[in-house]
Design an enzyme around this catalytic site. Structure first.
Site, PDB file in Angstrom:
ATOM      1  N   ASP A  67     -17.179 -39.076  -3.101  1.00 25.84           N
ATOM      2  CA  ASP A  67     -16.384 -38.148  -3.912  1.00 25.84           C
ATOM      3  C   ASP A  67     -16.743 -36.690  -3.639  1.00 25.84           C
ATOM      4  O   ASP A  67     -17.731 -36.405  -2.965  1.00 25.84           O
ATOM      5  CB  ASP A  67     -16.550 -38.482  -5.407  1.00 25.84           C
ATOM      6  CG  ASP A  67     -18.008 -38.712  -5.813  1.00 25.84           C
ATOM      7  OD1 ASP A  67     -18.908 -38.336  -5.049  1.00 25.84           O
ATOM      8  OD2 ASP A  67     -18.231 -39.265  -6.902  1.00 25.84           O
ATOM      9  N   ASN A 134     -21.748 -43.396 -18.380  1.00 18.38           N
ATOM     10  CA  ASN A 134     -20.569 -44.057 -18.961  1.00 18.38           C
ATOM     11  C   ASN A 134     -20.075 -45.211 -18.080  1.00 18.38           C
ATOM     12  O   ASN A 134     -19.010 -45.756 -18.329  1.00 18.38           O
ATOM     13  CB  ASN A 134     -19.447 -43.040 -19.204  1.00 18.38           C
ATOM     14  CG  ASN A 134     -18.905 -42.423 -17.918  1.00 18.38           C
ATOM     15  OD1 ASN A 134     -19.302 -42.808 -16.817  1.00 18.38           O
ATOM     16  ND2 ASN A 134     -17.986 -41.481 -18.060  1.00 18.38           N
ATOM     17  N   HIS A 136     -19.420 -45.041 -14.793  1.00 21.41           N
ATOM     18  CA  HIS A 136     -18.567 -44.699 -13.644  1.00 21.41           C
ATOM     19  C   HIS A 136     -19.290 -44.968 -12.325  1.00 21.41           C
ATOM     20  O   HIS A 136     -20.511 -44.946 -12.248  1.00 21.41           O
ATOM     21  CB  HIS A 136     -18.029 -43.260 -13.733  1.00 21.41           C
ATOM     22  CG  HIS A 136     -19.006 -42.172 -13.480  1.00 21.41           C
ATOM     23  ND1 HIS A 136     -18.849 -40.900 -13.999  1.00 21.41           N
ATOM     24  CD2 HIS A 136     -20.164 -42.115 -12.770  1.00 21.41           C
ATOM     25  CE1 HIS A 136     -19.848 -40.134 -13.605  1.00 21.41           C
ATOM     26  NE2 HIS A 136     -20.659 -40.846 -12.858  1.00 21.41           N
ATOM     27  N   GLU A 141     -13.797 -43.014 -13.594  1.00 20.89           N
ATOM     28  CA  GLU A 141     -14.220 -42.929 -14.990  1.00 20.89           C
ATOM     29  C   GLU A 141     -13.676 -44.118 -15.792  1.00 20.89           C
ATOM     30  O   GLU A 141     -12.718 -44.782 -15.366  1.00 20.89           O
ATOM     31  CB  GLU A 141     -13.670 -41.624 -15.600  1.00 20.89           C
ATOM     32  CG  GLU A 141     -14.185 -40.354 -14.919  1.00 20.89           C
ATOM     33  CD  GLU A 141     -15.592 -39.956 -15.379  1.00 20.89           C
ATOM     34  OE1 GLU A 141     -16.465 -40.831 -15.567  1.00 20.89           O
ATOM     35  OE2 GLU A 141     -15.813 -38.748 -15.535  1.00 20.89           O
TER      36      GLU A 141
END
Ligand code: PGA
Length: 240
Positions: A67, A134, A136, A141
């Site tokens: 990313d 979280n 990811h 996400e």
């Protein structure tokens, strides 16, 4: 799923580097999928040391990162281009042009061309991942679906907060990013996911011992046929 519990962060990093090096010995032309973040820094340091000493070579390998942020230039010190240059690319012997990151400012066209480029490389042989608090992976996400291919994402507030420690000011953290999709990641032949520290213990338990759900994107890895989950003792504290 193979769960490897190391003791310290340093032990986890050495074991992770050994796994990458074994892959490169077996397959010198391996396509590596690489991750940024604090988690793999120790592994990259070990790989740099072992490349320097001649124990491992990246001369025939290539890499694709997961990313990149949108809205900052690749030349910014906060970019993932800069992170990879600092922690790995400047320290090992990849050939010029063998390492790739998505163009954070190229919009939809950059998503399509990045995905196509990975496909033309024959997909990733060994994908290295960290996990967000979280759940990811890359910047996929929590969501109501698993995104298939490289795409643009709006970052969740918790990700912006978690990453703000790396910026001079929280207001400078980009709000959008480009990331390989869950489908891109799942096409990797082999996956190594790393987690360390107390803060990751709960999400490690949910991701690898809970329900498979796009609300916890890393949980999809339970469905992959060759995943190694490598943890330090702190991140492994809540698992059976
Ligand atoms: P970290 O980030 O390695 O800095 O904890 C992991 C991630 O967000 O994927």
């Amino acid at each position: 799923m193979d769960i490897v519990k190391a003791g310290t962060y340093e032990e986890m990093s050495e074991l992770a580097a050994e796994l990458v090096e074994a892959e490169l010995r077996e397959r010198p032309q391996a396509v590596l999928g690489l991750a940024t973040g604090s988690t793999p820094e120790g592994m990259y340091a070990a790989l740099a040391r072992d490349c320097e000493s001649g124990k491992v070579s990246f001369a025939e390998a290539s890499s694709y990162n997961l990313d990149e942020y949108c809205g900052i230039p690749a030349s910014s010190p906060d970019s993932y281009h800069a992170f990879m240059e600092e922690h790995l690319f400047s320290k090992v012997n990849f050939q010029p042009g063998a390492t790739h990151l998505p163009d954070g400012n190229g919009g939809e066209a950059a998503c399509e061309s990045y995905e196509k480029s990975i496909e033309q490389a024959g997909w990733v042989d060994l994908q290295v991942l960290g996990i967000g608090n979280n759940g990811h992976i890359g910047f996929n996400e929590p969501s109501d679906h698993f995104p298939v291919a490289t795409h643009l994402v709006k970052l969740k507030q918790e990700t912006i907060d978690a990453n703000s420690r790396l910026f001079e000011d929280a207001s400078l953290v980009p709000r959008e990013a480009i990331t390989m999709g869950i489908g891109t990641i799942m096409k990797a032949r082999r996956i190594l996911i790393l987690a360390n520290g107390d803060a990751k213990a709960e999400i490690v338990k949910r991701a690898f011992f809970g329900e498979v759900t796009p609300e916890v994107p890393a949980s999809v890895l339970q469905l992959h046929r060759d995943v190694t989950v490598m943890l330090d003792a702190r991140a492994a504290a809540l698992i059976p």
